[in-house]
Design a protein around this motif. Sequence first.
Motif, PDB file in Angstrom:
ATOM      1  N   GLN A  92       0.840  -1.191   0.000  1.00 34.88           N
ATOM      2  CA  GLN A  92       0.000   0.000   0.000  1.00 34.88           C
ATOM      3  C   GLN A  92       0.879   1.246   0.000  1.00 34.88           C
ATOM      4  O   GLN A  92       1.930   1.288   0.654  1.00 34.88           O
ATOM      5  CB  GLN A  92      -0.916  -0.004   1.228  1.00 34.88           C
ATOM      6  N   PHE A 100      -3.530   8.087  -5.302  1.00 36.86           N
ATOM      7  CA  PHE A 100      -4.043   6.837  -4.740  1.00 36.86           C
ATOM      8  C   PHE A 100      -4.951   7.126  -3.549  1.00 36.86           C
ATOM      9  O   PHE A 100      -4.601   7.904  -2.660  1.00 36.86           O
ATOM     10  CB  PHE A 100      -2.894   5.934  -4.306  1.00 36.86           C
ATOM     11  N   THR A 114      -7.244   4.246  -2.380  1.00 34.50           N
ATOM     12  CA  THR A 114      -7.667   2.993  -1.763  1.00 34.50           C
ATOM     13  C   THR A 114      -6.743   1.869  -2.204  1.00 34.50           C
ATOM     14  O   THR A 114      -6.085   1.960  -3.241  1.00 34.50           O
ATOM     15  CB  THR A 114      -9.132   2.649  -2.141  1.00 34.50           C
ATOM     16  N   TYR A 115      -6.725   0.827  -1.392  1.00 33.49           N
ATOM     17  CA  TYR A 115      -5.933  -0.369  -1.697  1.00 33.49           C
ATOM     18  C   TYR A 115      -6.888  -1.551  -1.717  1.00 33.49           C
ATOM     19  O   TYR A 115      -7.641  -1.767  -0.768  1.00 33.49           O
ATOM     20  CB  TYR A 115      -4.857  -0.577  -0.631  1.00 33.49           C
ATOM     21  N   GLN A 156      -3.424  -3.979  -5.117  1.00 35.56           N
ATOM     22  CA  GLN A 156      -2.980  -2.803  -5.857  1.00 35.56           C
ATOM     23  C   GLN A 156      -3.611  -1.532  -5.299  1.00 35.56           C
ATOM     24  O   GLN A 156      -4.711  -1.554  -4.737  1.00 35.56           O
ATOM     25  CB  GLN A 156      -3.354  -2.928  -7.344  1.00 35.56           C
ATOM     26  N   ASN A 157      -2.901  -0.433  -5.489  1.00 39.45           N
ATOM     27  CA  ASN A 157      -3.410   0.887  -5.137  1.00 39.45           C
ATOM     28  C   ASN A 157      -4.218   1.432  -6.320  1.00 39.45           C
ATOM     29  O   ASN A 157      -3.794   1.315  -7.475  1.00 39.45           O
ATOM     30  CB  ASN A 157      -2.245   1.818  -4.831  1.00 39.45           C
TER      31      ASN A 157
END
Length: 342
Positions: free
Chosen positions: A154, A183, A185-186, A196-197
């Motif tokens: 993250q 970015f 959310t992860y 993934q971000n």
Amino acid sequence: MFRERRRRVWFVTVTALVLTLAMMIPFVAQGADQFASPAFQQQWNTVEAVIPNFWGPLANARNGQTEPYAEGTVNGQPGNRLVQYFDKARMEQTNADRPVTNGLLTVELKSGQLQIGDASFQPRNPALIGIAGDQDVPGPTYASLAQLQEKLPQQSGGVNLGYDVPTQKFVPITASTDPAMQFVTYQGDPGGRFGQNIPQAFWNFLQTIPGGWLTTMGYPISPAFATNVRVNNVDGTLVFVQAFERRVLTYTPSNPQAFRVEFGNIGRHYYTWRYEQPTVTVVPSATPTGTTTPTGTTTTTVTTTTTATGTTTATGTTTATGTTTATGTSTATGTMTPSATP
């Protein structure tokens, strides 16, 4: 006699002209004239009314067809299932009593593993088809995604990865300062394979998908990255891309606001890969982490300049075969113009 000869000459001349014009006019495949089933039509109507071009117009689709699938049944015949290809995805129904689903098209195109059953696959080569931009122009392909890790830690900040077209490699770039590419959310799967971000623009778009984005998209399988490709015959257009299991999202800052985030044409790309490209001998598939094994070690230096906040220099090191120097420019909106010097 003379008149008959003139008629023959006239007929031959006209025929030759018609044939010449036919060869000059590009062939356009006929679109679908109907939905393959009422269930497919309902699926299309339900979402297309909310998000235009979610599937793509019926005029650009293929007519319904059957495809081999071990667990499938069509009209009482086992071993097949009903599918229909649209620009943006494929609808599929394994059995009449099962719901309409979308295939894991991105995964198949990236890996070259064509799925013909719940646990059955036919090995092929990964798809050397461009993910974004006009057809048949240099840029990232689905096969390129094998260079990327499917799970990353993250992080915060903006998209800081680019695809360098001349070297056909992913390279670090100065983080985008475009608010849409920060970015927020992860997301990862419960099994821990993917992680993934996701940047702001993509996350906002995912929230608008009826019924939840996960069914439509699957989990993200690549980091978001920037590239410069030809779009509508304009070279060097900045496009951000992120691949998910089922579909691909693109963000084009130069597009009108309503069309900046779009689905890639993965349904069309998959059909081309499966039916219109020759089947070739399979190469070894990518490792689960998406990493590659280089045969030599050199240094690639990426220099980026941010015009809005001053000048900064970022240097990243990758391993490759041969010596390459790549230079990219990133403006306040994340503009990346990579070039390479052999």
